[in-house]
Write a protein that holds these residues in place. Structure first.
Motif, PDB file in Angstrom:
ATOM      1  N   GLY A 332       0.790  -1.228   0.000  1.00 52.35           N
ATOM      2  CA  GLY A 332       0.000   0.000   0.000  1.00 52.35           C
ATOM      3  C   GLY A 332       0.815   1.266   0.000  1.00 52.35           C
ATOM      4  N   ASN A 333       2.134   1.160  -0.205  1.00 50.88           N
ATOM      5  CA  ASN A 333       3.015   2.325  -0.209  1.00 50.88           C
ATOM      6  C   ASN A 333       3.087   2.912  -1.612  1.00 50.88           C
ATOM      7  N   ARG A 334       2.959   4.230  -1.721  1.00 49.84           N
ATOM      8  CA  ARG A 334       3.015   4.899  -3.022  1.00 49.84           C
ATOM      9  C   ARG A 334       4.191   5.879  -3.007  1.00 49.84           C
ATOM     10  N   ILE A 335       5.197   5.640  -3.862  1.00 45.84           N
ATOM     11  CA  ILE A 335       6.358   6.529  -3.908  1.00 45.84           C
ATOM     12  C   ILE A 335       6.712   6.851  -5.358  1.00 45.84           C
ATOM     13  N   GLU A 336       7.398   7.966  -5.536  1.00 47.50           N
ATOM     14  CA  GLU A 336       8.095   8.267  -6.782  1.00 47.50           C
ATOM     15  C   GLU A 336       9.573   8.310  -6.432  1.00 47.50           C
ATOM     16  N   GLU A 337      10.295   7.326  -6.904  1.00 41.16           N
ATOM     17  CA  GLU A 337      11.697   7.161  -6.520  1.00 41.16           C
ATOM     18  C   GLU A 337      12.600   8.195  -7.165  1.00 41.16           C
ATOM     19  N   ASN A 338      12.223   8.691  -8.334  1.00 41.73           N
ATOM     20  CA  ASN A 338      13.108   9.566  -9.096  1.00 41.73           C
ATOM     21  C   ASN A 338      12.816  11.032  -8.820  1.00 41.73           C
ATOM     22  N   ARG A 339      13.834  11.765  -8.484  1.00 41.93           N
ATOM     23  CA  ARG A 339      13.750  13.208  -8.315  1.00 41.93           C
ATOM     24  C   ARG A 339      15.081  13.800  -8.742  1.00 41.93           C
ATOM     25  N   ARG A 340      15.109  15.085  -8.982  1.00 38.46           N
ATOM     26  CA  ARG A 340      16.345  15.713  -9.448  1.00 38.46           C
ATOM     27  C   ARG A 340      17.358  15.802  -8.319  1.00 38.46           C
ATOM     28  N   ILE A 341      18.554  15.427  -8.644  1.00 43.16           N
ATOM     29  CA  ILE A 341      19.654  15.476  -7.692  1.00 43.16           C
ATOM     30  C   ILE A 341      20.333  16.848  -7.823  1.00 43.16           C
TER      31      ILE A 341
END
Length: 526
Positions: A332-341
């Motif tokens: 049930g976990n919702r994540i967006e793993e990619n973000r700008r470094i």
């Protein structure tokens, strides 16, 4: 323009669509007589310093930089026949004959390894004495300056510095969902059902079973599916990185959740839910599969992917490719793993053989000046953009060409992986309404996970890491691809796999991490 800026500020929080502050312009030209400096520039979009890697031609941006600075970059790139940046760097280092500037993708690890050994020149004093714009930028971002240091405390490369917050998103053919009477998938079970429907129920309406339910351009993006089984594919905006789990540094590819997630990815691949050419189709996958009305879902950049709704409007009737929320995982976990470094392992360095380090650092500094940063981000003023009310605005011929703006910029010599500060205003202009709505949707949920930028190394730890980890990662990736393609079974092979990792030094690498001070501004690897 004011409306655009206010709306963007509301959506993007810390991302301000205003001109960055610069310390001062530099005295131009840098040298009175033309000075040629050789360069190795190897990155995903070009294997050589020229448009599309064609070193017989000169970037328009390079032409202007030559006029302004009197410094001429001459291509001396190794490994032009390979698209692998690490392989190209190894070939370059093996020659022992380094050009004046070594640049491109994934240079941090080799530069920080061989810089202290004398292969590259330390930049600390050069920046302090001759690069006021670089110095001012890093004075405002001291953590990033620390993050790019080698184990001896010196900085050996000037990085490419991304701007913005959101990067990639999940995209789905909404017109296919509508044709099949389906809703956007909210969890992993619904996602599976949608992909099966895309495979079996002829959503493109051509009477053939030719749809590719899930595809990616960069094969590593298929690993985002690991998140659906509560595994990680990376810890930062660079593939295959360590991350923090329960307060400890671990690698995602040595976790039991990874084992279970990869087993499911292999099953989906065998069932034809994932592009059969996932490892070979390459960067043209998005153009081809969307243009031929074959692709149903991907994980890719907000701005460039949203542009296909305009580019394909006349070719594919009803085409509607839009962002949707990441599906919930099995827990049930919702994540967006990619973000700008905040900084990349890409950029450029000054080699030991460079006889003009002062002129070179001044040249690097030019790209941090207001004039140079605009050139690096937007291309040539008057050719691709104009200054309108103090804002750099792309010409209609760029925005409405039918080609992604970033692809156009790469051919101009802008957005190349030199060391420079990216300006998010470049991307926001061609981020279509559907993607802007997607960014707003993502921003209303707590989706982004913290990036792990590494630990502080000392010399001994760096030595252990350099000794063991490159071969460990190579083995991990070899087994990973084999399992997805059906050679072996990750669950059956798991104990032997972990034993092999430990024999190769995986536990030694982790043991160093246990004894090292965690530091969010230091990078573990490339």
């Amino acid at each position: 323009m004011r409306t655009l800026k206010l709306a963007a500020a509301a959506i993007l929080g810390t991302t301000a669509l205003t001109a960055p502050a610069f310390a001062q312009d530099i005295d131009l030209p840098i040298v009175d007589e033309p000075l040629e400096l050789t360069i190795h520039m190897h990155w995903a979009r070009a294997q050589g310093y020229g448009p599309g890697g064609d070193t017989s031609k000169i970037y328009p941006v390079e032409e202007v930089a030559r006029e302004k600075t009197n410094i001429h970059l001459i291509d001396k790139t190794s490994g032009r026949n390979s698209t692998d940046q690490s392989e190209a760097m190894n070939l370059l280092l093996a020659t022992g004959n380094l050009p004046d500037i070594v640049g491109g993708a994934k240079i941090k690890q080799p530069v920080n390894e061989f810089g202290p050994q004398g292969a590259f020149q330390p930049l600390n004093d050069l920046v302090d004495e001759h690069a006021p714009n670089i110095k001012a930028w890093f004075d405002e971002h001291p953590d990033i300056w620390k993050a790019i240091q080698a184990y001896d405390g010196n900085v050996y490369y000037i990085p490419y510095l991304p701007d913005g917050k959101y990067a990639r998103a999940w995209f789905v053919r909404q017109d296919w969902l509508d044709a099949l009477g389906l809703e956007q998938p909210d969890n992993v079970e619904e996602l599976y059902d949608v992909l099966v429907a895309f495979r079996d129920n002829d959503p493109n309406g051509n009477g053939e079973k030719d749809e590719i339910p899930f595809f990616v351009r960069d094969w590593e993006e298929v690993l985002r599916l690991l998140n659906l089984w509560d595994a990680r594919s990376t810890g930062a905006d660079v593939y295959h990185q360590f991350y923090i789990k329960d307060g400890k540094v671990v690698h995602p590819y040595a976790q039991e959740a990874y084992r279970d997630g990869l087993a499911n990815i292999a099953d989906w691949y065998e069932e034809g839910l994932i592009d059969a050419e996932i490892f070979t189709r390459g960067s043209s996958a998005r153009d081809y599969l969307l243009g031929e009305n074959l692709g149903g879902m991907t994980h890719d950049w907000f701005a460039s992917t949203s542009g296909y709704n305009i580019a394909l409007a006349d070719k594919v009737e009803g085409f509607n490719f839009i962002p949707f929320l990441p599906p919930k995982s099995v827990s049930g976990n919702r994540i967006e793993e990619n973000r700008r470094i905040p900084m990349k392992p890409d950029g450029w360095a000054i080699s030991f053989s460079n006889e003009h380090p002062v002129e070179t650092i001044k040249y690097f500094d030019y790209w941090f000046s207001e004039e140079g940063a605009l050139l690096a981000n937007f291309g040539v003023e008057g050719k691709t953009w104009d200054m309108v009310d103090g804002e750099p605005i792309y010409k209609d011929s760029v925005l409405n060409s039918g080609q992604p703006v970033n692809s156009q910029m790469y051919l101009e010599g802008a957005q190349v992986y030199r060391g420079y500060p990216q300006d998010y205003r470049y991307e926001w202009q061609w981020t279509r309404d559907s993607a802007r709505k997607g960014i707003e949707l993502y921003d209303t949920h707590d989706l982004l996970v913290e990036q792990f930028l590494g630990v502080a190394f000392n010399e001994d730890e760096q030595t252990i890491f350099d000794k063991y980890y490159p071969s460990i990662e190579t083995y991990m990736l070899e087994r990973q691809q084999a399992w997805i393609l059906g050679t072996g079974d990750v669950k059956e092979d798991w104990d032997d796999y972990m034993a092999a990792l430990n024999k190769m030094g995986y536990e030694d690498v982790l043991e160093d991490r246990k004894s090292t001070r965690l530091n969010s501004s230091h990078s573990l690897s490339s």
